[in-house]
Design an enzyme around this catalytic site. Sequence first.
Site, PDB file in Angstrom:
ATOM      1  N   ASP A 142     -15.726  -2.809  -8.952  1.00 16.44           N
ATOM      2  CA  ASP A 142     -17.144  -2.478  -9.127  1.00 16.44           C
ATOM      3  C   ASP A 142     -17.337  -1.584 -10.335  1.00 16.44           C
ATOM      4  OD1 ASP A 142     -15.792  -0.296  -7.719  1.00 16.44           O
ATOM      5  OD2 ASP A 142     -17.786   0.630  -7.697  1.00 16.44           O
TER       6      ASP A 142
ATOM      7  N   GLU B 217       0.853  -1.189   0.000  1.00 17.21           N
ATOM      8  CA  GLU B 217       0.000   0.000   0.000  1.00 17.21           C
ATOM      9  C   GLU B 217       0.887   1.236   0.000  1.00 17.21           C
ATOM     10  OE1 GLU B 217      -2.594   2.726  -0.231  1.00 17.21           O
ATOM     11  OE2 GLU B 217      -3.320   0.660  -0.290  1.00 17.21           O
TER      12      GLU B 217
ATOM     13  N   GLU C  28     -12.974  -4.376   1.983  1.00 16.45           N
ATOM     14  CA  GLU C  28     -13.871  -3.395   2.593  1.00 16.45           C
ATOM     15  C   GLU C  28     -14.768  -2.732   1.541  1.00 16.45           C
ATOM     16  OE1 GLU C  28     -10.227  -3.680   5.230  1.00 16.45           O
ATOM     17  OE2 GLU C  28     -10.593  -3.481   3.079  1.00 16.45           O
TER      18      GLU C  28
ATOM     19  N   ASP D 194      -7.987   2.201  -8.323  1.00 11.35           N
ATOM     20  CA  ASP D 194      -8.474   3.481  -8.823  1.00 11.35           C
ATOM     21  C   ASP D 194      -8.737   3.346 -10.327  1.00 11.35           C
ATOM     22  OD1 ASP D 194      -8.795   6.155  -9.700  1.00 11.35           O
ATOM     23  OD2 ASP D 194      -7.508   6.883  -8.087  1.00 11.35           O
TER      24      ASP D 194
END
Length: 214
Positions: free
Chosen positions: A155, A69, A193, A119
Site C-alpha cells: 500500500d 515469518e 490481512e 516494511d
Amino acid sequence: MRLRNKPWARDFMAEHPDVLLAEPKKMNNGWRDLFGNDHQIHVEVGTGMGQFIIGMAIANPDINYIGIEHFDNVIVSALEKAIEADKPSNLRLFRANGVELAEIFSKGEIDRVYLNFSDPWPKTRHAKRRLTHETFLKLYESVLIPAGEIHFKTDNRGLFEYSLVSMSDYGMKLRYVSLDLHAEMPEDNIMTEYEEKFSAKGQPIYRLESQFSN
C-alpha cells in the site's frame, strides 16, 4: 506491528511439526522430497498471520507453498489458521529471517517469491533493509529457478516506486504493474490481512510481477 507476547507460542508450535518446521535449514535441497512431489514451490517472505499463503495453498493444491515469518508471536497465528483449514498438505511454515534463504534453499528449489506488505523502511539510511533492495534481489535469484518470479504487493507508494527502480536497475523484466489492484480485482487475488484493512479505507493497492533474466 506491535507484537503481543504469547508465552505459549513455542510449545504450541512444537506440537505441530507437520505444518511448522523447527529446523528448516536441514531441508536444504530436500523440499520436494518433503512435499513428496515435483510441483512448483512458492515462498512468501514475511508471511505475517498467514491469510495469504494459506488461501493460496487451498486455492492451488498442485503448487507447494512455504510461509516464512521472523516472529514467533506472529507465525503462531498463521499456524492456528492452518490448523483451522485442516492443515493443507501443500503448505509448510517456519520461523526464520529472510536473509537466511540461501541456507534454507538451494539453487533452483523455488519457482516464485511473494513479498506482501513488507516494511517500507522509509528512511534513506535504511534502504538496505527493504526486501526489494539489490542485496535481497541477489538472494532471491540465488535460490530461484532461472527466470524465477517475484510477486510484490504494497500500500506504500514510496516503496512501490523504489521497487520498480530497484528491479529495473537489477535487469529484471517487469511482467505486470498495477497502480490500483482493486480497481481491476483479478478473480484469483488472495488478500492479506493488511490488504483487507487498507483497501477498506480506500487506499490503493500496488502490485507488480517481475522476472529474473535467464
